[in-house]
Design an enzyme around this catalytic site. Structure first.
Site, mmCIF file in Angstrom:
data_model
loop_
_atom_site.group_PDB
_atom_site.id
_atom_site.type_symbol
_atom_site.label_atom_id
_atom_site.label_comp_id
_atom_site.label_asym_id
_atom_site.label_seq_id
_atom_site.Cartn_x
_atom_site.Cartn_y
_atom_site.Cartn_z
ATOM 1 N N LEU A 1 78.439 8.367 51.124
ATOM 2 C CA LEU A 1 77.412 7.531 51.734
ATOM 3 C C LEU A 1 78.134 6.541 52.631
ATOM 4 C CD1 LEU A 1 75.064 6.724 48.687
ATOM 5 C CD2 LEU A 1 74.656 8.365 50.520
ATOM 6 N N ASP A 2 77.546 6.232 53.782
ATOM 7 C CA ASP A 2 78.164 5.272 54.690
ATOM 8 C C ASP A 2 78.383 3.940 53.978
ATOM 9 O OD1 ASP A 2 78.008 7.192 56.645
ATOM 10 O OD2 ASP A 2 76.179 6.379 57.547
ATOM 11 N N LYS A 3 79.301 3.146 54.502
ATOM 12 C CA LYS A 3 79.624 1.850 53.906
ATOM 13 C C LYS A 3 78.385 0.965 53.767
ATOM 14 C CE LYS A 3 82.801 -2.071 54.490
ATOM 15 N NZ LYS A 3 83.887 -2.653 55.321
#
Length: 245
Positions: free
Chosen positions: A108-110
């Protein structure tokens, strides 16, 4: 249930957190380890996992090879096992779980939060991530811009991303339409920044993104961002079901 196979006793005890081989050798020397109710003198003794009874200080040891964790990943944390600059999801684990050396299944993106599966079961991870398997992933998002039924139809056909790739059909559900819209989106692949890029392709911007589910696994509502728990036996069974693939 642990798979039945023969392994060195010191390797088994190290794997489940009883210390280094040297520390386990000390436990054996102090006669604190038993196998099948017999005191062990050799830390290198080969035992059958899933069959032989192992005790340390009169407490039975439950051996397991794999661990499966559901995390509600918080924003600001990287979906990785290590990073030179940022906190990673492994940093959020208790030592008794970290020692199994789990890794995030996908990423998952930051700035994205929500469901993240962590495991050391490489075969299961491969199945879940294989592009050929089309495992579903559902997200909740807030969108800057009015999301319309036209967008629903475009997503149903698959949209063309900035690099020319046409996505597989996605299921877009409008929860609230307005200058700041709310949606749920189910996709069946995992291209880089895919949800954000899909909305950019129709002239809109994702301002908040949270993954709600992956295949049969749904985020536990009781998990606050940064919290996690082990999967139940039933959840693991569902993830491994041949019907999913």
């Amino acid at each position: 249930m642990a798979r039945k196979e023969k392994q060195r006793l010191d390797k088994i005890l190290a794997h489940i957190g009883f210390g280094t081989r040297k520390e386990i050798k000390k436990l054996v020397k102090e006669k604190r380890v038993k196998v099948n109710e017999e005191i062990v003198n050799d830390p290198g003794l080969h035992v059958w996992t899933g069959h032989d009874r192992i005790e340390v200080d009169e407490e039975e040891v439950q051996y397991r090879e794999f661990i499966y964790l559901m995390m509600n990943k918080p924003q600001g944390v990287i979906s990785a096992t290590e990073d030179r600059y940022d906190e990673v999801v492994i940093d959020l684990l208790e030592p008794e779980h970290a020692l199994f050396q789990p890794f995030p299944v996908g990423r998952l993106d930051k700035d994205t939060e929500g469901l993240l599966l962590l495991t050391n079961d490489g075969q299961l991870a491969h199945q879940l991530l294989s592009p050929k398997k089309h495992v579903s992933k559902t997200y909740y998002a807030t969108i800057r811009g009015v999301v319309s039924e036209e967008d629903v139809e475009l997503f149903k056909q698959g949209v063309v991303l900035d690099d020319g790739y046409q996505t597989l059909p996605g299921e877009l559900k409008i929860l609230k339409s307005g200058p700041e819209s709310e949606i749920e989106l189910t996709i069946y692949e995992g291209k880089f920044h895919q949800v954000k890029r899909m909305f950019e392709a129709v002239g809109k911007k994702v301002t908040y993104l949270k993954r709600l589910s992956m295949g049969p696994l749904t985020l536990d509502d009781d998990l606050e961002p940064g919290e996690y728990r082990e999967l139940t036996d039933d959840e693991v069974k569902q993830l491994k079901s041949p019907e999913l693939y």
